[in-house]
Design a protein around this motif. Structure first.
Motif, PDB file in Angstrom:
ATOM      1  N   ALA A 627      59.339  56.318  41.868  1.00  0.00           N
ATOM      2  CA  ALA A 627      59.021  56.841  43.195  1.00  0.00           C
ATOM      3  C   ALA A 627      58.353  55.762  44.030  1.00  0.00           C
ATOM      4  CB  ALA A 627      58.091  58.056  43.079  1.00  0.00           C
ATOM      5  N   THR A 628      58.453  55.902  45.341  1.00  0.00           N
ATOM      6  CA  THR A 628      57.776  54.965  46.235  1.00  0.00           C
ATOM      7  C   THR A 628      56.304  55.348  46.355  1.00  0.00           C
ATOM      8  OG1 THR A 628      58.359  56.318  48.161  1.00  0.00           O
ATOM      9  CG2 THR A 628      59.859  54.532  47.569  1.00  0.00           C
ATOM     10  N   THR A 629      55.452  54.370  46.647  1.00  0.00           N
ATOM     11  CA  THR A 629      54.019  54.626  46.785  1.00  0.00           C
ATOM     12  C   THR A 629      53.386  53.491  47.571  1.00  0.00           C
ATOM     13  OG1 THR A 629      51.954  55.018  45.587  1.00  0.00           O
ATOM     14  CG2 THR A 629      53.467  53.428  44.633  1.00  0.00           C
ATOM     15  N   ASP A 630      52.228  53.768  48.177  1.00  0.00           N
ATOM     16  CA  ASP A 630      51.459  52.700  48.815  1.00  0.00           C
ATOM     17  C   ASP A 630      50.174  52.421  48.044  1.00  0.00           C
ATOM     18  OD1 ASP A 630      50.090  54.998  49.348  1.00  0.00           O
ATOM     19  OD2 ASP A 630      49.999  54.720  51.525  1.00  0.00           O
ATOM     20  N   LEU A 631      50.017  53.058  46.877  1.00  0.00           N
ATOM     21  CA  LEU A 631      48.813  52.869  46.075  1.00  0.00           C
ATOM     22  C   LEU A 631      48.875  51.609  45.220  1.00  0.00           C
ATOM     23  CD1 LEU A 631      48.117  56.530  44.875  1.00  0.00           C
ATOM     24  CD2 LEU A 631      47.096  55.302  46.791  1.00  0.00           C
ATOM     25  N   PHE A 632      50.091  51.163  44.909  1.00  0.00           N
ATOM     26  CA  PHE A 632      50.255  49.983  44.058  1.00  0.00           C
ATOM     27  C   PHE A 632      51.015  48.900  44.814  1.00  0.00           C
ATOM     28  CE2 PHE A 632      49.889  53.630  41.221  1.00  0.00           C
ATOM     29  CZ  PHE A 632      48.877  53.208  40.368  1.00  0.00           C
ATOM     30  N   LYS A 633      50.733  47.658  44.474  1.00  0.00           N
ATOM     31  CA  LYS A 633      51.269  46.510  45.213  1.00  0.00           C
ATOM     32  C   LYS A 633      52.784  46.467  45.201  1.00  0.00           C
ATOM     33  CE  LYS A 633      51.096  42.643  47.482  1.00  0.00           C
ATOM     34  NZ  LYS A 633      50.703  42.636  48.902  1.00  0.00           N
ATOM     35  N   THR A 634      53.419  46.909  44.120  1.00  0.00           N
ATOM     36  CA  THR A 634      54.875  46.833  44.029  1.00  0.00           C
ATOM     37  C   THR A 634      55.568  47.736  45.045  1.00  0.00           C
ATOM     38  OG1 THR A 634      54.786  48.519  42.312  1.00  0.00           O
ATOM     39  CG2 THR A 634      54.876  46.218  41.584  1.00  0.00           C
ATOM     40  N   GLY A 635      54.857  48.741  45.562  1.00  0.00           N
ATOM     41  CA  GLY A 635      55.484  49.697  46.481  1.00  0.00           C
ATOM     42  C   GLY A 635      56.241  50.787  45.762  1.00  0.00           C
ATOM     43  N   PHE A 636      56.338  50.654  44.437  1.00  0.00           N
ATOM     44  CA  PHE A 636      56.989  51.665  43.611  1.00  0.00           C
ATOM     45  C   PHE A 636      56.069  51.995  42.441  1.00  0.00           C
ATOM     46  CE2 PHE A 636      60.441  49.448  45.699  1.00  0.00           C
ATOM     47  CZ  PHE A 636      61.293  50.475  46.080  1.00  0.00           C
ATOM     48  N   THR A 637      56.311  53.141  41.821  1.00  0.00           N
ATOM     49  CA  THR A 637      55.556  53.504  40.616  1.00  0.00           C
ATOM     50  C   THR A 637      56.404  54.458  39.798  1.00  0.00           C
ATOM     51  OG1 THR A 637      53.388  54.209  39.805  1.00  0.00           O
ATOM     52  CG2 THR A 637      54.376  55.525  41.566  1.00  0.00           C
ATOM     53  N   LEU A 638      55.883  54.901  38.663  1.00  0.00           N
ATOM     54  CA  LEU A 638      56.607  55.814  37.781  1.00  0.00           C
ATOM     55  C   LEU A 638      56.059  57.227  37.938  1.00  0.00           C
ATOM     56  CD1 LEU A 638      56.797  53.704  34.493  1.00  0.00           C
ATOM     57  CD2 LEU A 638      58.465  53.832  36.346  1.00  0.00           C
ATOM     58  N   ARG A 639      56.969  58.205  37.930  1.00  0.00           N
ATOM     59  CA  ARG A 639      56.555  59.607  37.956  1.00  0.00           C
ATOM     60  C   ARG A 639      56.475  60.139  36.533  1.00  0.00           C
ATOM     61  NH1 ARG A 639      57.549  62.804  42.445  1.00  0.00           N
ATOM     62  NH2 ARG A 639      58.609  64.407  41.240  1.00  0.00           N
ATOM     63  N   PHE A 640      55.365  60.839  36.229  1.00  0.00           N
ATOM     64  CA  PHE A 640      55.103  61.427  34.916  1.00  0.00           C
ATOM     65  C   PHE A 640      55.232  60.401  33.783  1.00  0.00           C
ATOM     66  CE2 PHE A 640      57.526  64.603  37.511  1.00  0.00           C
ATOM     67  CZ  PHE A 640      56.416  65.291  37.969  1.00  0.00           C
ATOM     68  N   PRO A 641      54.485  59.280  33.860  1.00  0.00           N
ATOM     69  CA  PRO A 641      54.578  58.261  32.812  1.00  0.00           C
ATOM     70  C   PRO A 641      53.872  58.704  31.532  1.00  0.00           C
ATOM     71  CG  PRO A 641      52.851  57.688  34.344  1.00  0.00           C
ATOM     72  CD  PRO A 641      53.501  58.938  34.897  1.00  0.00           C
ATOM     73  N   ARG A 642      54.335  58.184  30.397  1.00  0.00           N
ATOM     74  CA  ARG A 642      53.687  58.454  29.112  1.00  0.00           C
ATOM     75  C   ARG A 642      53.851  57.239  28.207  1.00  0.00           C
ATOM     76  NH1 ARG A 642      54.736  63.874  25.715  1.00  0.00           N
ATOM     77  NH2 ARG A 642      53.670  64.687  27.538  1.00  0.00           N
ATOM     78  N   PHE A 643      52.770  56.915  27.519  1.00  0.00           N
ATOM     79  CA  PHE A 643      52.788  55.817  26.556  1.00  0.00           C
ATOM     80  C   PHE A 643      53.722  56.165  25.400  1.00  0.00           C
ATOM     81  CE2 PHE A 643      51.120  54.340  22.476  1.00  0.00           C
ATOM     82  CZ  PHE A 643      51.112  52.964  22.664  1.00  0.00           C
ATOM     83  N   LYS A 644      54.541  55.173  24.997  1.00  0.00           N
ATOM     84  CA  LYS A 644      55.446  55.391  23.884  1.00  0.00           C
ATOM     85  C   LYS A 644      55.008  54.621  22.648  1.00  0.00           C
ATOM     86  CE  LYS A 644      60.337  55.472  22.647  1.00  0.00           C
ATOM     87  NZ  LYS A 644      61.715  55.186  23.110  1.00  0.00           N
ATOM     88  N   ARG A 645      54.738  53.318  22.812  1.00  0.00           N
ATOM     89  CA  ARG A 645      54.290  52.534  21.657  1.00  0.00           C
ATOM     90  C   ARG A 645      53.742  51.201  22.134  1.00  0.00           C
ATOM     91  NH1 ARG A 645      59.420  49.415  19.006  1.00  0.00           N
ATOM     92  NH2 ARG A 645      60.770  49.400  20.837  1.00  0.00           N
ATOM     93  N   LEU A 646      53.029  50.545  21.234  1.00  0.00           N
ATOM     94  CA  LEU A 646      52.484  49.207  21.490  1.00  0.00           C
ATOM     95  C   LEU A 646      53.527  48.188  21.087  1.00  0.00           C
ATOM     96  CD1 LEU A 646      49.771  47.998  22.462  1.00  0.00           C
ATOM     97  CD2 LEU A 646      49.118  47.798  20.063  1.00  0.00           C
ATOM     98  N   ARG A 647      53.861  47.260  21.986  1.00  0.00           N
ATOM     99  CA  ARG A 647      54.879  46.255  21.690  1.00  0.00           C
ATOM    100  C   ARG A 647      54.198  44.973  21.195  1.00  0.00           C
ATOM    101  NH1 ARG A 647      60.130  46.966  23.401  1.00  0.00           N
ATOM    102  NH2 ARG A 647      60.396  45.157  22.060  1.00  0.00           N
ATOM    103  N   GLU A 648      53.953  44.903  19.908  1.00  0.00           N
ATOM    104  CA  GLU A 648      53.289  43.738  19.339  1.00  0.00           C
ATOM    105  C   GLU A 648      54.215  42.527  19.294  1.00  0.00           C
ATOM    106  OE1 GLU A 648      50.640  44.374  16.051  1.00  0.00           O
ATOM    107  OE2 GLU A 648      50.942  46.539  16.185  1.00  0.00           O
ATOM    108  N   ASP A 649      55.524  42.752  19.486  1.00  0.00           N
ATOM    109  CA  ASP A 649      56.486  41.652  19.460  1.00  0.00           C
ATOM    110  C   ASP A 649      56.644  40.990  20.826  1.00  0.00           C
ATOM    111  OD1 ASP A 649      57.549  44.077  20.371  1.00  0.00           O
ATOM    112  OD2 ASP A 649      59.609  43.412  20.025  1.00  0.00           O
ATOM    113  N   ARG A 650      55.893  41.469  21.826  1.00  0.00           N
ATOM    114  CA  ARG A 650      56.020  40.917  23.175  1.00  0.00           C
ATOM    115  C   ARG A 650      54.663  40.468  23.706  1.00  0.00           C
ATOM    116  NH1 ARG A 650      60.647  41.626  26.087  1.00  0.00           N
ATOM    117  NH2 ARG A 650      62.285  42.877  25.129  1.00  0.00           N
TER     118      ARG A 650
END
Length: 967
Positions: A627-650
């Protein structure tokens, strides 16, 4: 200024005296302020239940036994004692106390404009402690764990203040300030915006209150009471009509002053919505897992199986009132109120010729010529005229101010979408059906393009019509859907099954899995107080976007995630980042590494702590959509985000970049257009009859005398019945229908219970029922006793008729020493001695022993109370698996504990694998997995997730729904 303030106060007082000439007067001064927390707030708080695991219901010992009262009854008793004492020692005007007990309902006192940070500063000045001292730092950083204060107070600002004040109290015992004096000072505090005046007021509070009083005072100022009793409970104990009156006027003073005597009841003419008086709107029920259940709750019939589907709008609930007024230019005066009763006329306008109006100046052609006055219910949204689409929530005020300055701007503008009408030309329409109200709306209101429009809906008759529309609105980044029963009346301040919202919340099929770097952290409250509980993630600025001279490790803020983390996930993040976090200082932001959205000299979204990307971790996040937003610098954000896992390989160098995100977004958009769900236009264009039917009041049709044929089994011969209410589900009958049924079986109908042996029938607390319960003159019996008698007479056809004794399920309310003992007519598990038990009852008895004790907890009411106070249900164990339907592949009987955990946490169980099952739980033996998946392949709807028993256990232990793929 003092003289001006006093004159203004005198004018207000004169207006009140004129408006309420017969208002109640107190004969004595108000109670001391400390009586509030000692005899009301603290006792209610101590009565709060804190379940730690599955609770086994216990049999009540007796009316005088230690377990004879449940927490709700104890709560009522606490409030009753306080109100009774007020009436006796102070008088009938309880408004001064209610302003402090229910501060969020006091619309007359303006918001103080005081956040925790300002209150901390004022307390530091009042206590005369150094601004850089440990305690001063502790107050300012109340979300952080204290160095010497107990970490349990982290996240509880009032509690942190109590700890700091307790070290240097002026008074160790309760002070002498009265409730009236506290109100006077709070009125002054709300009226001033000068910090020096605020400091003087806080100094006086500090000088005249002990730490406990100050703690509750701060909660009152912040309007964060959480005392364990809803306003409905408090209102009903003050007066049986108080909640109803507040629903139609949203005025605490009016409730207190017009209803001082509980014996004097509101007349019918005082119970409806009125022009230019803000009412409490009807709300939509929470989504159930099964669409079939949702539609079934709307009571469709073969003759009328229709239900309506509307798009859920992402705006602010708003009511519009219009009344004839010769003094207003244009002849019509408007009123606008939000759901929280905030007056918005200053933005949207007072009349057609209001030059400072963002809306009303454009509405001259919006109403039929015959409309003199009207009340509309709808949603105020922001519309982007350039893109011709709805703008996400949070932009209304900006759009309205733009329209005030430039009334014909082609940028953003407020748009009022109307979906209901409550009042028209002197007639209250709340008791009419939604279908009839819609007919009146379409005749009275004309859409004014992109200013005021009638909200569209789709008529549906099949559950299968919901899913395509839901998928379509999700693809368009909308809020979801609302299902409505066209046969229903409008119920003020109620959340029921006639309106039900369908929100996507989290749908994988529309989501993106993104690898993001954590660049900031936020401290939580409650049990997560003092710990980083949510995180800001950013997108790496790659070579396609990097500015000249910018650091290669620079990230743009993108989104905030706080759901889906387990304690082990938090521990892993802490282990990898411990000692590397830095306090975020908005005066010295780390712009070299993180760039935030800003405007007006401030950052819109800023974390409590920040971390170097090279010291941070990469997390995989999934979401419903972008979704679009003015709260974050990118101008976009995620709707209903949820953590899935920690990426230790990145690490930060190979996490998602701005270019990578833009590519994903374009691919998602292309796929959306390619695979867009086709909605059958025939449903949208279905012709409704053009014949105008006269409005009929819902439920007012008289029941024909021959609705029930006379029965040969005259089981109620010689009995008088006083039917006080109808019967709700599952045997839904109106009062008139019950009376006809009783007469068909030989009974006599009376309108008063003058005889001692009159059978009083009631199944909900109407005005007359409440009065009867208070008098305790008769037992009140539920209509289910009538149905059970009739059914038993059919089973025993040919045998002598006899009346069934009352069982616990039949008793709505019993008088003391009546001789009626429903408990003696069932066994210890609630099974009837005299009546044949049905298969459904037997199954219920076996599955939920014991069931004979009535549980007064109302989940819908509890949900409404939490939402009203701005709280969700995610941290409550009893709602962890709410909405899930589980099938346990338990051939060896080893999943009893898993079943108990899931049920306690709100899950429903299915004894077979069928459509609607959301999760299949398997044990260590996975030999049947292939067979199960074969059955699933024939499902037409959403496929269930296959999870292990460990997923259920770990989700319960972590108090959050874990990712199904990670366990």
């Amino acid at each position: 200024m003092e003289d001006a303030g006093e004159k203004e106060g005198l004018l207000i007082q004169e207006d009140l005296d004129e408006k309420y000439p017969d208002r109640p007067r107190n004969h004595s001064k108000t109670l001391p302020f400390h009586e509030l927390y000692q005899n009301l707030f603290d006792p209610l708080n101590n009565n709060k239940k804190k379940p730690t695991g599955p609770v086994v219901p216990r049999r009540r010992v007796g009316p005088n036994g230690p377990s004879s009262r449940n927490p709700h009854e104890i709560r009522q008793n606490i409030v009753e004692r306080f109100i009774s004492r007020w009436r006796t020692e102070v008088g009938d005007d309880i408004h001064p106390a209610f302003r402090l007990i229910l501060p969020e309902k006091d619309r007359e006192r303006p918001m103080y404009g005081l956040k925790e940070s300002i209150i901390a500063k004022l307390l530091i000045q009042a206590m005369k402690i150094h601004k850089d001292s440990e305690d001063a730092t502790s107050l300012r950083n109340w979300k952080l764990p204290g160095q010497t204060t107990a970490s349990r107070m982290a996240g509880d600002f009032a509690g942190r203040c109590y700890e700091v004040i307790s070290k240097r109290p002026v008074l160790s015992s309760p002070g002498t300030m009265t409730i009236g004096e506290v109100n006077d000072l709070l009125d002054k505090l709300a009226a001033t915006g000068k910090q020096e005046d605020q400091a003087k007021i806080f100094s006086e509070f500090y000088r005249r209150m002990n730490p406990e009083e100050l703690k509750w005072l701060i909660r009152i100022i912040l309007r964060q009471m959480k005392i364990g009793a809803s306003e409905k409970t408090i209102f009903e104990i003050w007066h049986p009509d108080a909640a109803s009156l507040f629903n139609i006027c949203s005025n605490l003073r009016r409730v207190c002053w017009e209803l001082p005597d509980p014996k004097i009841r509101l007349g019918g003419e005082d119970r409806g919505v009125t022009l230019m008086s803000c009412f409490q709107p009807q709300l939509a029920q929470f989504q159930m897992h099964s669409f079939e259940k949702m539609v079934a709750r709307m009571q469709p019939t073969e003759d009328d199986p229709t239900f309506w589907i509307e798009e859920k709008l992402d705006g602010e609930r708003m009511q519009l009132h219009m009344i004839e007024d010769e003094e207003t230019p244009g002849g019509k005066r408007f009123g606008f109120w939000s759901r929280k009763a905030k007056d918005y006329c200053y933005l949207y306008g007072h009349g057609f010729e209001d030059d400072n109006s963002a809306l009303t100046r454009h509405l001259r052609d919006a109403f039929d010529d015959g409309v003199d006055n009207i009340i509309l219910d709808g949603e105020m949204i922001t519309w982007d005229m350039g893109e011709d689409l709805m703008v996400p929530f949070g932009t209304l005020k900006t759009a309205a101010k733009e329209q005030q300055a430039n009334p014909f701007s082609r940028g953003w503008r407020p748009l009022f979408r109307v979906f209901d009408i409550l009042y028209l030309n002197g007639t209250v329409l709340t008791n009419y059906t939604l279908r009839d109200r819609r007919s009146a709306l379409e005749r009275a209101v004309k859409s004014v393009t992109r200013r005021l429009e009638i909200h569209t809906y789709v008529e549906a008759k099949s559950v299968s019509e919901i899913d395509p529309l839901l998928r379509k609105v999700v693809q368009e980044a909308s809020e979801g859907l609302v299902l409505k029963n066209p046969r229903s009346a409008y119920k003020l301040n109620d959340r029921n099954d006639d309106w039900m919202k369908v929100k996507p919340e989290y749908m994988n099929e529309f989501g993106e899995n993104l690898d993001l770097v954590i660049i900031g952290g936020y401290y939580g409250s409650g049990h997560r107080g003092g710990k980083l509980s949510s995180f800001m993630c950013g997108l790496r600025v790659d070579e396609n976007h990097v500015a000249a001279g910018a650091d290669p490790m620079q990230f743009h803020s993108f989104m905030k995630v706080g759901g889906g983390f387990t304690s082990s996930d938090y521990a892993a993040i802490r282990h990898k980042t411990d000692g590397k976090w830095k306090k975020f200082d908005p005066k010295k932001p780390p712009l070299k590494y993180m760039v935030l959205a800003c405007g007006g000299g401030r950052f819109y979204e800023q974390p409590d702590e920040w971390i170097l990307p090279s010291d941070s971790v990469v997390v995989e996040v999934k979401a419903a959509s972008i979704a679009t937003t003015d709260l974050f610098k990118t101008g976009f954000t995620l709707r209903f985000p949820r953590f899935k896992r920690l990426r230790e390989d990145r690490n930060w160098e190979n996490a998602l970049s701005l270019s990578g995100f833009q590519k994903l977004r374009m691919e998602a958009e292309t796929e959306r257009k390619t695979k867009a769900f086709q909605v059958d236009d025939s449903r949208r264009k279905r012709q409704r009859t053009s014949k105008k039917k006269p409005l009929k009041i819902a439920g007012s049709e008289t029941v024909a005398d021959n609705l029930f044929e006379p029965s040969e089994a005259r089981i109620f011969n010689g009995l008088d019945f006083y039917v006080m209410t109808g019967s709700p589900k599952p045997n839904k009958k109106s009062k008139s229908e019950l009376e006809q049924m009783i007469k068909a079986h030989g009974g006599n109908i009376v309108q008063h219970a003058r005889k001692a042996d009159t059978v009083c029938i009631a199944d909900h607390k109407s005005v007359s029922v409440a009065s009867a319960m208070k008098r305790k003159e008769s037992d009140l019996i539920r209509p289910s006793w009538l149905f059970d008698n009739i059914k038993q007479s059919e089973i025993d056809a040919g045998r002598p008729n006899f009346l069934l004794p009352f069982e616990p399920k039949h008793a709505f309310d019993t008088k003391e020493n009546s001789g009626t003992d429903p408990e003696s007519n069932v066994d210890m598990y609630g099974d009837s001695y005299a009546r044949d038990t049905t298969i459904e009852e037997l199954r219920s008895i076996l599955n939920e022993m014991p069931t004979k004790f009535e549980h007064k907890f109302n989940s819908s009411e509890f949900r409404r109370e939490l939402e009203d106070h701005g709280h969700g249900l995610e941290e409550l164990p009893g709602w962890l698996f709410e909405g899930l339907l589980l099938y346990l592949d338990d051939r060896n009987g080893g999943m009893i504990m898993i079943q108990n955990i899931a049920r306690f946490a709100g899950a429903k169980m299915s004894d077979k694998l069928e459509e609607g099952v959301t999760h299949i739980v398997i044990g260590e033996d996975q030999s049947r997995l292939r067979e199960l998946r074969g059955k699933m392949s024939h499902f037409s709807g959403s496929l269930p997730r296959v999870v292990s028993t460990e997923w259920v256990k770990q989700s319960w232990e972590e108090k959050t729904l874990l990712d199904e793929e990670s366990t």
